[in-house]
Design an enzyme around this catalytic site. Sequence first.
Site: not given
Lengths: 279, 279, 279, 279, 279, 279
Positions: C97, C132, C164, C195, C216
């Site tokens: 598994r 992510k 960012k 960004e 972005d």
Amino acid sequence: MNRLLVDDILRNALTEDLGGGDVTTELLPEAGRPATGTLLAKAPGVLCGAGIAARCFTLLDESVEISLKLEDGAELRDGVEIGRLRGRAASLLAAERTALNFVQHLSGIATLSRRLAQRAAEHGIRIVETRKTTPGLRVLEKYAVRVGGGYNHRYDLSSAVLLKDNHFALSKLKPGELVRRVRAQASHALRVIAEATDPQLVEELAANGADVILLDNFAPDEVRWAVRQVAGRALVEVSGGVNEANLDAYVVPGVDVISIGALTHSVRALDISLEIEPR
Amino acid sequence: MNRLLVDDILRNALTEDLGGGDVTTELLPEAGRPATGTLLAKAPGVLCGAGIAARCFTLLDESVEISLKLEDGAELRDGVEIGRLRGRAASLLAAERTALNFVQHLSGIATLSRRLAQRAAEHGIRIVETRKTTPGLRVLEKYAVRVGGGYNHRYDLSSAVLLKDNHFALSKLKPGELVRRVRAQASHALRVIAEATDPQLVEELAANGADVILLDNFAPDEVRWAVRQVAGRALVEVSGGVNEANLDAYVVPGVDVISIGALTHSVRALDISLEIEPR
Amino acid sequence: MNRLLVDDILRNALTEDLGGGDVTTELLPEAGRPATGTLLAKAPGVLCGAGIAARCFTLLDESVEISLKLEDGAELRDGVEIGRLRGRAASLLAAERTALNFVQHLSGIATLSRRLAQRAAEHGIRIVETRKTTPGLRVLEKYAVRVGGGYNHRYDLSSAVLLKDNHFALSKLKPGELVRRVRAQASHALRVIAEATDPQLVEELAANGADVILLDNFAPDEVRWAVRQVAGRALVEVSGGVNEANLDAYVVPGVDVISIGALTHSVRALDISLEIEPR
Amino acid sequence: MNRLLVDDILRNALTEDLGGGDVTTELLPEAGRPATGTLLAKAPGVLCGAGIAARCFTLLDESVEISLKLEDGAELRDGVEIGRLRGRAASLLAAERTALNFVQHLSGIATLSRRLAQRAAEHGIRIVETRKTTPGLRVLEKYAVRVGGGYNHRYDLSSAVLLKDNHFALSKLKPGELVRRVRAQASHALRVIAEATDPQLVEELAANGADVILLDNFAPDEVRWAVRQVAGRALVEVSGGVNEANLDAYVVPGVDVISIGALTHSVRALDISLEIEPR
Amino acid sequence: MNRLLVDDILRNALTEDLGGGDVTTELLPEAGRPATGTLLAKAPGVLCGAGIAARCFTLLDESVEISLKLEDGAELRDGVEIGRLRGRAASLLAAERTALNFVQHLSGIATLSRRLAQRAAEHGIRIVETRKTTPGLRVLEKYAVRVGGGYNHRYDLSSAVLLKDNHFALSKLKPGELVRRVRAQASHALRVIAEATDPQLVEELAANGADVILLDNFAPDEVRWAVRQVAGRALVEVSGGVNEANLDAYVVPGVDVISIGALTHSVRALDISLEIEPR
Amino acid sequence: MNRLLVDDILRNALTEDLGGGDVTTELLPEAGRPATGTLLAKAPGVLCGAGIAARCFTLLDESVEISLKLEDGAELRDGVEIGRLRGRAASLLAAERTALNFVQHLSGIATLSRRLAQRAAEHGIRIVETRKTTPGLRVLEKYAVRVGGGYNHRYDLSSAVLLKDNHFALSKLKPGELVRRVRAQASHALRVIAEATDPQLVEELAANGADVILLDNFAPDEVRWAVRQVAGRALVEVSGGVNEANLDAYVVPGVDVISIGALTHSVRALDISLEIEPR
């Protein structure tokens, strides 16, 4: 040495350097081809950590073949070949820096250890390191001291009793009383070492059962006096401020041990390199 | 710095030194009493690791109170008080050596880093360490370099591409072709650094897209020539054999970075002590 | 990839699934007999993790023999045999598994990665993942993206500088000033990515030294405008809301990179099974 | 959930993303200033992992203050505020991505779980996940299934006996005999589940003491037939190929449990963001 | 004791018992309510591990409040209250068994240790444990011996030199020569213990510098003879086959230490329970 | 058993005993020579852990060759040879104590387990251990119970639901209601066990769906009554205060399981030794 502990240290170091992976080598078209690495001394000194370096490669890739020409303790000079590695180029490149970092650091310790140990050994005195080791590398650094001809002090806080200035300062008992009490309570399997920060304390420590009396920051004359005072009732250890420059002044007959923090806290790496070629 | 990683390093070091426990302190009748520890500089230098040292105590006993007088980066001289700790005598004694081992080692790095960085900074050049760090301590040693005024090279094998002599030796491509190919394939988030082991390679590397050209073991004159040759197409890093004695010769206008392995591979600990007294 | 890190991930997953042990197999009279397992694709896609799956078995039982017919990157269709395992039935059943969970997840990523990468590659644009990723699996997921033909973004917070919206919001400096300052202070071995959450920022970022400008949530027209505005001064990365449905609209000439979070945050496992028989 | 296990998972994920440290934030002049982070839903769904996300911040910096407005299980829609964090800007920025990765992934599972569980619950049937969980995240993913209204299957290989096709294929005993033997030998504290890959096996499994009969890849009609055949002698679990599209066909009266691998092996992250501002 | 090491042992034990979580308590509607737990002795003996047990609860849930009425070393009898815990019912239930397993095991050791130590202490003899400790619990078991009034033998293989029958059998040197050589080479911080498996060896060991002579499986008369023979040149330790029944025969004047493996290898748990009620 | 978990336990135990290394053996001139170790029983009993002991040696030094004459479960008597090891003397000496500690402890459990299991088996009743296992050794101790002929209770808090006195005391529901509710909510893959602390509860628990009714501290007559009352609706487990002396009184027809804490909480090590000789 505890091999399981050593492997943990090596794995940790390898993964510290690899991070997510060796992005350079992964881009190399020849990464998978067989290669040979030659471990070469670039300066005179004492080899220590050849097996440790080799283990770095095999931990990463067990198919790397190692053939060492020299063993730990060997005298090195510039250009001497220490050994060879054969395996995938990517494996040699990935472990190279970590392996060298270990062998350079440990050879640096062994080199200084031998220089100091030889001078002391002529007078029947041991050179030992202290607990001022590099965090995380104690087991290896103590090994390097032995490879160089030195001896080891206690391994850690649990392997000998050592009453230092801070303990005496905290205690309401007189130093001699504290030594007597601690000797009476300590495990029969442990030695009790007591630090004398002042010549006036020597007799009190010796009379109360210390196995070792550590003379901290004594002048050479004070050391000579203390040896006579102890008169064989305990081993005599000299510590504090002894270094390569002033060692001879402390090589006093009757001294058993000289402990030198700089053996491990101020290491000068020995230059060793790895040359990698296609096989 | 990654605090979780740092805590793991400190816990590992504490338990390395504690073993089963501090057999000396456990025999001290006053072990449980409150005490004060004073962290004192014993030599001139740059403080680094005061918070790290403090954290050693609180990891072992969260009730130890810390008050630091100086921050990392402060200039030290013999006798200067760095900070105070208050807590159970046993806790101060148990973490003492580990805490000092960290702060002495890191301050040693910061001290040298500042000496070198200041000399280079006057000419707009950065001093950086290499990957020749002490296994297991990289994150802390890189921090110490910054505290001293230096800058950092790549963190590990995954955080920049660096083509070295061994890569060129293994590849069937010409150096310039390899640089071009690797730059084309490498992550857009990474810089590509290429090492020139020979002045003849400089033009080839610069013409093919290296972000940084690392001049390895170049003589000062060769460095000057290379700076002119690169002519702003890449950053210029000087490396190999630069040390405190010969640094000035390499402080050549147009050089961007000088990387010095000895910053971390041959550290000289700075003398710092902890004096513990009953409160 | 860092093999030591990968082994840690696999061991952790195996022990997560095994708990105290496989109570079913321990009750099977035939648990100790030799068996053969055949790894079969049950759906079309791109294979990734065949070696990872194999390693699951050998980590648990080094006597399991592996023979893989296909390598990572191979195109799969329903019924294709990927490879075979031979060993104790109990070992095949215990790791089954976990091995499948890895290969199904990674093949899912590689499959989507290839679909997207091929469409972008025709225009010379790279597809990359973002940060992510699934917690604990980053190194493997990034590998799967590459297997599929994509490229990687920065590995972690330490391997590139990325300013960012949240950084700009916190800073008192104007965006351009912040970029300039950060570029001046950042390691020479790192790229600086900035960004732009608004087209108005593009010029300011490009003029102040960003190596990459991340657009972005720009509309396709805005992307086209931005490419012209940047005019080669930096790489152009498109990010935010790009997915399989709208990818073509963002395949704008002059864009260098399109980053897609869904590559790793919304993975659809590829159906792969293991059939075990007595040998 | 086992909190110690969860903390290990979070620490591992945080350090995976931090590497040596957050190089961007360390260059931000305002890194040390207080800031506020607002956790916002950007899409409709079911919240899961709010406390897990919050714990990411406090594991990195225990001084971060959390105030959650919504609890796990809450219905989200675009723009809804989930909670707020207050603390050093650097701490919020460093843990942001990891915290979001968890909450987005777990909310994705809870969202699908609720959709499916509600449809099945009307008929008194449970939806459960399988062991096809993401390696390393099982404890969290099972929690997310419960938050969504689903139930859990066995935790791991040691917490229930489950005889599958591979076990039957390996055994020399007839399926019914194997079930009988295994039930007789298994711990009295464990249930024995037996998989029927063919309707012909159902009676044999039911007659020999299986606590649960798992109908693998049965057509809806076969399921209906099997329910009648089992007639209450065991619980009936439907498995294999059930998904959101065909669920209704399997919602057959008398079925106790439907297990769906896609609940955890093909997760679609729910969009949730963190907006950070100076306080 | 090394608190970091102890915490690791407790965390490991808690997670061993928790697995994925406490499925019973999670189903209890009152799991989140406040509750009180009372730790009660159910049999006479010596308390050891009260703080360890308490720490189990706070490691799992730092909001659990502990108030201990008795300290380690206290005499227990059936019905005596040791202390109280207040906290979430779920937290008390989750850590209950692990906490009890520790305190019952350690109190079992302390209880036997006190019985034996008191009988020996009247004659100035110490009772110590051996290295026959339960794997993984050494640091705690040695603490329990001390709590009972016993003393500790060496902590591990690195904290004293102990030449046993197997060492002598392997060596080409005569026992006395081996002792002399080893004493000369061993760290000055370590004691050297030599095992005499035969009375004929006693003189040879004593004459060659052993710090402790361990009489292995000597009859009481042989012990008496050996004490006279050693005549203060070394400490005398009696070992092998001493137990509660025959201890008095070995309480021979002049013996310093009696080591008893059964203190830790055949522990009888002391009955202690936790009664939990809603607050 | 989960081999990865077992290896972790063994490695941890080895390094606990080795500390920095085996200082005695490192001083032995013959440390590197080949040697043979013979594992010998010194008392009658049931062997358990022979493979575990062997694994201790190979984990430390993979070149040690093992040949076991007896398998776990074999009857031992004084003088019987269990197996032989061949390898470097240093490796045999370093792992000796740890290996023996495991095999002695586990054989002690298996020996008692067999004595009790045989007496109960004649009446078709199982003997099982409880969760009163030694912290950190559960997986091994449960294996030893099985080797002795006993069966296992639930592995941990996540592998069965068990409502005990403390749960009933905390709940506002009546015991029967709580059982019904918990059975309705618990995973279909888990059994629900309910503890009756009073005969009056038996009917209530049996009528509400408990899979197992645990009779806690019932007198033999009460057990007989309870068996009749339950009348096959649930399994009957007897627990609390059953020991070797009173077991026969509890061997009541109709009882399914007797659980005995002393099997693992009060282990008496079986005497087994290792004799090492030069080869």
